[in-house]
Design a protein around this motif. Structure first.
Motif, PDB file in Angstrom:
ATOM      1  N   UNK A  85       0.829  -1.207   0.000  1.00 39.92           N
ATOM      2  CA  UNK A  85       0.000   0.000   0.000  1.00 39.92           C
ATOM      3  C   UNK A  85       0.859   1.251   0.000  1.00 39.92           C
ATOM      4  N   UNK A  86       0.320   2.305  -0.587  1.00 41.26           N
ATOM      5  CA  UNK A  86       0.945   3.625  -0.502  1.00 41.26           C
ATOM      6  C   UNK A  86       0.185   4.551   0.433  1.00 41.26           C
ATOM      7  N   UNK A  98       8.906  10.157  -4.242  1.00 46.74           N
ATOM      8  CA  UNK A  98       9.469  11.019  -5.278  1.00 46.74           C
ATOM      9  C   UNK A  98       8.816  10.717  -6.620  1.00 46.74           C
ATOM     10  N   UNK A  99       8.859  11.705  -7.494  1.00 52.92           N
ATOM     11  CA  UNK A  99       8.407  11.537  -8.882  1.00 52.92           C
ATOM     12  C   UNK A  99       9.393  12.244  -9.793  1.00 52.92           C
ATOM     13  N   UNK A 232      18.513   6.824 -14.955  1.00 50.73           N
ATOM     14  CA  UNK A 232      17.208   6.787 -15.631  1.00 50.73           C
ATOM     15  C   UNK A 232      16.429   5.547 -15.209  1.00 50.73           C
ATOM     16  N   UNK A 233      17.111   4.413 -15.100  1.00 47.48           N
ATOM     17  CA  UNK A 233      16.440   3.185 -14.681  1.00 47.48           C
ATOM     18  C   UNK A 233      15.919   3.310 -13.251  1.00 47.48           C
ATOM     19  N   UNK A 234      16.737   3.876 -12.369  1.00 48.63           N
ATOM     20  CA  UNK A 234      16.290   4.151 -10.998  1.00 48.63           C
ATOM     21  C   UNK A 234      15.030   5.015 -11.008  1.00 48.63           C
ATOM     22  N   UNK A 235      15.076   6.113 -11.765  1.00 46.25           N
ATOM     23  CA  UNK A 235      13.968   7.068 -11.740  1.00 46.25           C
ATOM     24  C   UNK A 235      12.695   6.478 -12.336  1.00 46.25           C
ATOM     25  N   UNK A 236      12.827   5.597 -13.320  1.00 49.90           N
ATOM     26  CA  UNK A 236      11.640   4.919 -13.848  1.00 49.90           C
ATOM     27  C   UNK A 236      10.982   4.068 -12.761  1.00 49.90           C
ATOM     28  N   UNK A 237      11.810   3.396 -11.957  1.00 48.30           N
ATOM     29  CA  UNK A 237      11.264   2.597 -10.852  1.00 48.30           C
ATOM     30  C   UNK A 237      10.630   3.501  -9.800  1.00 48.30           C
ATOM     31  N   UNK A 238      11.276   4.626  -9.520  1.00 42.02           N
ATOM     32  CA  UNK A 238      10.722   5.586  -8.554  1.00 42.02           C
ATOM     33  C   UNK A 238       9.316   6.006  -8.973  1.00 42.02           C
ATOM     34  N   UNK A 239       9.143   6.314 -10.261  1.00 42.56           N
ATOM     35  CA  UNK A 239       7.824   6.703 -10.758  1.00 42.56           C
ATOM     36  C   UNK A 239       6.823   5.563 -10.628  1.00 42.56           C
ATOM     37  N   UNK A 242       5.543   5.145  -7.060  1.00 41.81           N
ATOM     38  CA  UNK A 242       4.614   6.188  -6.617  1.00 41.81           C
ATOM     39  C   UNK A 242       3.164   5.787  -6.888  1.00 41.81           C
ATOM     40  N   UNK A 243       2.960   4.961  -7.909  1.00 45.47           N
ATOM     41  CA  UNK A 243       1.601   4.519  -8.261  1.00 45.47           C
ATOM     42  C   UNK A 243       1.351   3.048  -7.946  1.00 45.47           C
ATOM     43  N   UNK A 244       2.407   2.254  -7.967  1.00 41.30           N
ATOM     44  CA  UNK A 244       2.260   0.811  -7.770  1.00 41.30           C
ATOM     45  C   UNK A 244       3.278   0.340  -6.726  1.00 41.30           C
ATOM     46  N   UNK A 245       2.927   0.352  -5.453  1.00 38.80           N
ATOM     47  CA  UNK A 245       3.880  -0.005  -4.391  1.00 38.80           C
ATOM     48  C   UNK A 245       4.333  -1.454  -4.490  1.00 38.80           C
TER      49      UNK A 245
END
Length: 333
Positions: A85-86, A98-99, A232-239, A242-245
């Motif tokens: 859950x988020x 983060x986003x 970039x790969x890290x940041x894609x996972x971060x995004x 944010x929507x899919x924990x």
């Protein structure tokens, strides 16, 4: 004779599997089952007892062991279905995910943590929006922070930009208010996965100055193009988080195995090594693979890479990142 030995071997292995499965299932029901302790212990004990009865009563014994795994399989299926859950009552230091928004070679990151600490639990909260030019990535560094046994460390990756900026990312558990970390509970579905994107002064200063940890910093041999792909790969996972924990797991989804996952994603992984699990020895692995400075003997490199005192001296300084790197061995060419 050979058939008898083979049968005994299979039986012994299956019995060990049943014992391990029952033990794991009982712990899963205890930690991830009902919040009330009496129902949790009752269900866990009942499941274990059922497996034992099946193993003892069903004949032949080998068949009994197979049937005894059925309650374990039921627990595994239930456990795998528990959703992360988020939307919990999060601790303030992990309250905001983060986003990242990409525009060409530029990325704007929301909720970069830059807290000002007076103690580990007393701080002013500052969540910032920062923009980074991916074309200006100069390198990537690895922090290793020790809080207890030398076999285990917390690993943090940090990107260096040629305009003096640094972006540190720490993969951690997302704890709720009043919740503390337990190594044993980390193997179960107790914590969501959380990426802390932060100023180095926040992440490293917190550990060195207020948690009393020993911190080491190593410059990695990573081409700028590869460092960029990794970020970039890290940041894609971060995004995505944010929507899919996702769940944190102390074995399969921790601060180091997750880094390895990102490295694999950009096609830069090396062969598996036991030091990826006993990650307190990760610096020795990187040295053996010439991914950190090898011009010095390893003991000398490690001694010079200890930035604990420099981090304490830099404390809240705005040039924290530059000061902790003074005298640091350079990255290999």
């Amino acid at each position: 004779m050979l058939s008898r030995i083979s049968r005994l071997t299979v039986t012994a292995l299956l019995a060990a599997l049943v014992v391990a499965g029952v033990a794991w299932s009982a712990l899963a029901l205890w930690f991830d089952g009902p919040a009330s302790r009496l129902p949790a212990v009752s269900i866990a004990a009942g499941m274990a007892l059922l497996s034992i009865i099946l193993a003892v009563r069903v004949r032949p014994f080998l068949k009994g062991l197979i049937v005894a795994l059925l309650p374990v399989i039921a627990v595994v299926l239930w456990w795998a279905s528990i959703p992360p859950s988020n939307t919990r009552d999060w601790s303030p230091d992990v309250a905001r995910p983060a986003r990242a928004v990409f525009r060409g070679s530029s990325v704007t990151i929301e909720n970069v943590r830059n807290f000002k600490y007076r103690s580990e639990n007393d701080y002013d909260r500052h969540w910032e929006t920062r923009t980074y030019d991916l074309d200006r990535i100069r390198g990537v560094d690895l922090f290793m922070s020790y809080w207890g046994p030398a076999q285990i460390a917390h690993t943090i990756v940090s990107w260096e930009f040629d305009d003096g900026q640094h972006l540190a990312i720490s993969i951690e558990t997302r704890k709720e208010k009043g919740e503390s970390y337990s190594a044993l509970r980390g193997f179960f579905r107790q914590y969501e996965l959380y990426y802390v994107l932060a100023d180095e002064r926040d992440l490293i200063g917190l550990r060195a100055n207020y948690r009393g940890e020993e911190v080491y910093l190593y410059r990695l041999r990573v081409p700028a193009s590869q460092a960029r792909a990794l970020l970039v790969d890290y940041l894609n996972t971060v995004d995505q988080l944010a929507d899919h924990p996702q769940w944190y797991n102390a074995l399969t989804q921790n601060c180091t195995t997750t880094i390895r996952g990102h490295v694999e994603s950009i096609g830069a992984e090396g062969p598996f090594d036991w030091r990826l699990l006993a990650n307190g020895h990760l610096d020795q692995l990187l040295y053996d693979r010439s991914q950190i400075n090898t011009a010095l003997p390893f003991a000398s490199l490690r001694s010079r890479s200890d930035i604990t005192q420099r981090a304490k001296a830099a404390d809240d300084s705005p040039d924290f990142s530059a000061r902790i790197r003074q005298g640091l061995p350079t990255a290999p060419g």
